[in-house]
Design a protein around this motif. Structure first.
Motif, PDB file in Angstrom:
ATOM      1  N   ARG A  17      34.876  35.565  51.981  1.00  0.00           N
ATOM      2  CA  ARG A  17      35.145  36.855  50.958  1.00  0.00           C
ATOM      3  C   ARG A  17      36.413  37.369  51.678  1.00  0.00           C
ATOM      4  O   ARG A  17      36.457  37.373  53.057  1.00  0.00           O
ATOM      5  CB  ARG A  17      34.357  37.212  50.701  1.00  0.00           C
ATOM      6  CG  ARG A  17      33.377  37.646  50.363  1.00  0.00           C
ATOM      7  CD  ARG A  17      32.446  38.426  50.089  1.00  0.00           C
ATOM      8  NE  ARG A  17      32.451  39.606  48.781  1.00  0.00           N
ATOM      9  CZ  ARG A  17      31.689  40.739  48.954  1.00  0.00           C
ATOM     10  NH1 ARG A  17      30.470  40.939  49.732  1.00  0.00           N
ATOM     11  NH2 ARG A  17      32.219  41.552  48.024  1.00  0.00           N
ATOM     12  N   PHE A  56      40.515  39.046  50.955  1.00  0.00           N
ATOM     13  CA  PHE A  56      40.881  40.629  50.383  1.00  0.00           C
ATOM     14  C   PHE A  56      42.257  40.433  50.390  1.00  0.00           C
ATOM     15  O   PHE A  56      42.962  40.024  51.397  1.00  0.00           O
ATOM     16  CB  PHE A  56      40.617  41.729  50.944  1.00  0.00           C
ATOM     17  CG  PHE A  56      41.130  42.953  50.547  1.00  0.00           C
ATOM     18  CD1 PHE A  56      40.546  43.096  49.521  1.00  0.00           C
ATOM     19  CD2 PHE A  56      41.852  43.606  50.488  1.00  0.00           C
ATOM     20  CE1 PHE A  56      40.723  44.534  48.817  1.00  0.00           C
ATOM     21  CE2 PHE A  56      42.552  44.971  50.318  1.00  0.00           C
ATOM     22  CZ  PHE A  56      41.620  45.352  48.644  1.00  0.00           C
ATOM     23  N   TYR A  82      45.236  44.745  44.690  1.00  0.00           N
ATOM     24  CA  TYR A  82      44.107  45.053  45.861  1.00  0.00           C
ATOM     25  C   TYR A  82      43.357  43.841  45.043  1.00  0.00           C
ATOM     26  O   TYR A  82      42.637  44.259  43.789  1.00  0.00           O
ATOM     27  CB  TYR A  82      43.691  46.031  46.277  1.00  0.00           C
ATOM     28  CG  TYR A  82      44.498  46.901  46.839  1.00  0.00           C
ATOM     29  CD1 TYR A  82      46.110  46.103  46.687  1.00  0.00           C
ATOM     30  CD2 TYR A  82      44.168  47.902  47.521  1.00  0.00           C
ATOM     31  CE1 TYR A  82      46.392  47.393  47.536  1.00  0.00           C
ATOM     32  CE2 TYR A  82      45.520  48.140  47.943  1.00  0.00           C
ATOM     33  CZ  TYR A  82      46.338  48.282  48.739  1.00  0.00           C
ATOM     34  OH  TYR A  82      46.918  49.419  49.812  1.00  0.00           O
ATOM     35  N   GLU A 139      40.328  41.202  45.374  1.00  0.00           N
ATOM     36  CA  GLU A 139      39.243  40.621  46.281  1.00  0.00           C
ATOM     37  C   GLU A 139      38.739  38.769  45.520  1.00  0.00           C
ATOM     38  O   GLU A 139      38.544  39.155  44.569  1.00  0.00           O
ATOM     39  CB  GLU A 139      38.054  41.682  46.160  1.00  0.00           C
ATOM     40  CG  GLU A 139      36.112  41.253  46.853  1.00  0.00           C
ATOM     41  CD  GLU A 139      35.704  41.763  46.998  1.00  0.00           C
ATOM     42  OE1 GLU A 139      34.467  41.835  47.296  1.00  0.00           O
ATOM     43  OE2 GLU A 139      35.414  43.467  46.497  1.00  0.00           O
ATOM     44  N   ILE A 198      36.517  39.253  54.487  1.00  0.00           N
ATOM     45  CA  ILE A 198      35.250  40.457  54.060  1.00  0.00           C
ATOM     46  C   ILE A 198      34.571  39.853  54.757  1.00  0.00           C
ATOM     47  O   ILE A 198      33.557  39.052  54.454  1.00  0.00           O
ATOM     48  CB  ILE A 198      35.579  41.028  52.863  1.00  0.00           C
ATOM     49  CG1 ILE A 198      37.204  41.316  52.410  1.00  0.00           C
ATOM     50  CG2 ILE A 198      34.426  41.917  52.531  1.00  0.00           C
ATOM     51  CD1 ILE A 198      36.517  41.789  50.841  1.00  0.00           C
ATOM     52  N   LYS A 240      30.187  44.665  52.953  1.00  0.00           N
ATOM     53  CA  LYS A 240      31.155  46.103  51.937  1.00  0.00           C
ATOM     54  C   LYS A 240      30.134  47.179  51.421  1.00  0.00           C
ATOM     55  O   LYS A 240      28.834  46.877  52.065  1.00  0.00           O
ATOM     56  CB  LYS A 240      31.179  45.761  50.567  1.00  0.00           C
ATOM     57  CG  LYS A 240      32.190  44.976  50.628  1.00  0.00           C
ATOM     58  CD  LYS A 240      33.116  44.851  49.549  1.00  0.00           C
ATOM     59  CE  LYS A 240      33.474  46.119  48.950  1.00  0.00           C
ATOM     60  NZ  LYS A 240      33.907  45.620  47.434  1.00  0.00           N
TER      61      LYS A 240
END
Length: 200
Positions: free
Chosen positions: A111, A113, A150, A152, A181, A184
């Motif tokens: 993942r 960002f 931003y 993701e 990432i 979260k």
């Protein structure tokens, strides 16, 4: 249930205040908001403590909670809960009920960002079109003229991440940084927590 508030340290506080002043001084950003039909500047509806209790329950576990359980928590009838949910759905307060996906378990172990810049005049349309890029799962528009998108993404391999970076550049974005990432965290906003209906 009580929800604690995180305290900002001096450096974080100064940075936040500075960012706010830059936004307030950015006349171009202000005019962009006024002319952008996608930016919501009105339409706020009044919600009372019953609505707040309903929202908290849905944030906490919308998939499993029942109307009767919410009614018990907020001390109203099930029909009232159903009516309040319908009202907030119609008003756009409740925008949807999305599953929380563990992408790693679903076969997407990476993942990333991205912090990007897009032309402020076309930012909203660019953001919407980026949802067509395979691997993009979330886009946040920022009010500032720089670092205003931003993004993701999820991917299966390093080569997949390289493809994503290339596609973002091809869409006219300036990619300032990209970070992996690892985790979260989120929680229901404590303001909506069900309280005594007597106003406590």
């Amino acid at each position: 249930m009580s929800v604690g508030r995180n305290r900002l340290n001096d450096r974080e506080s100064t940075s936040l205040v500075g960012a706010l002043f830059r936004i307030m001084a950015d006349e171009d950003a202000a005019s962009d908001i006024g002319s952008d039909p996608d930016v919501k500047t009105s339409g706020v509806i009044e919600i009372d403590s019953v609505d707040e209790g309903v929202l908290f329950a849905l944030q906490r576990d919308a998939r499993n909670v029942t109307i009767n359980e919410i009614a018990t928590d907020v001390e109203v009838s099930p029909s009232t809960v159903r009516n309040r949910i319908d009202k907030m759905e119609d008003a756009g307060v409740i925008e949807g009920y999305e599953p929380k996906i563990d992408y790693e378990r679903a076969g997407f172990p990476l993942r990333l960002f991205f912090v990007c810049t897009s032309d402020p005049e076309n930012r909203s349309s660019v953001a919407k079109n980026l949802l067509d890029v395979v691997g993009v799962v979330d886009i946040t528009e920022m009010i500032t003229s720089e670092y205003n998108l931003y993004i993701e993404t999820v991917a299966t391999s390093t080569s997949d991440l390289i493809r994503l970076t290339k596609e973002l550049n091809e869409r006219g974005l300036t990619v300032h940084s990209s970070e992996i990432i690892t985790k979260k965290y989120s929680q229901p906003w404590g303001h909506f927590e069900a309280k005594g209906r007597n106003g406590d």
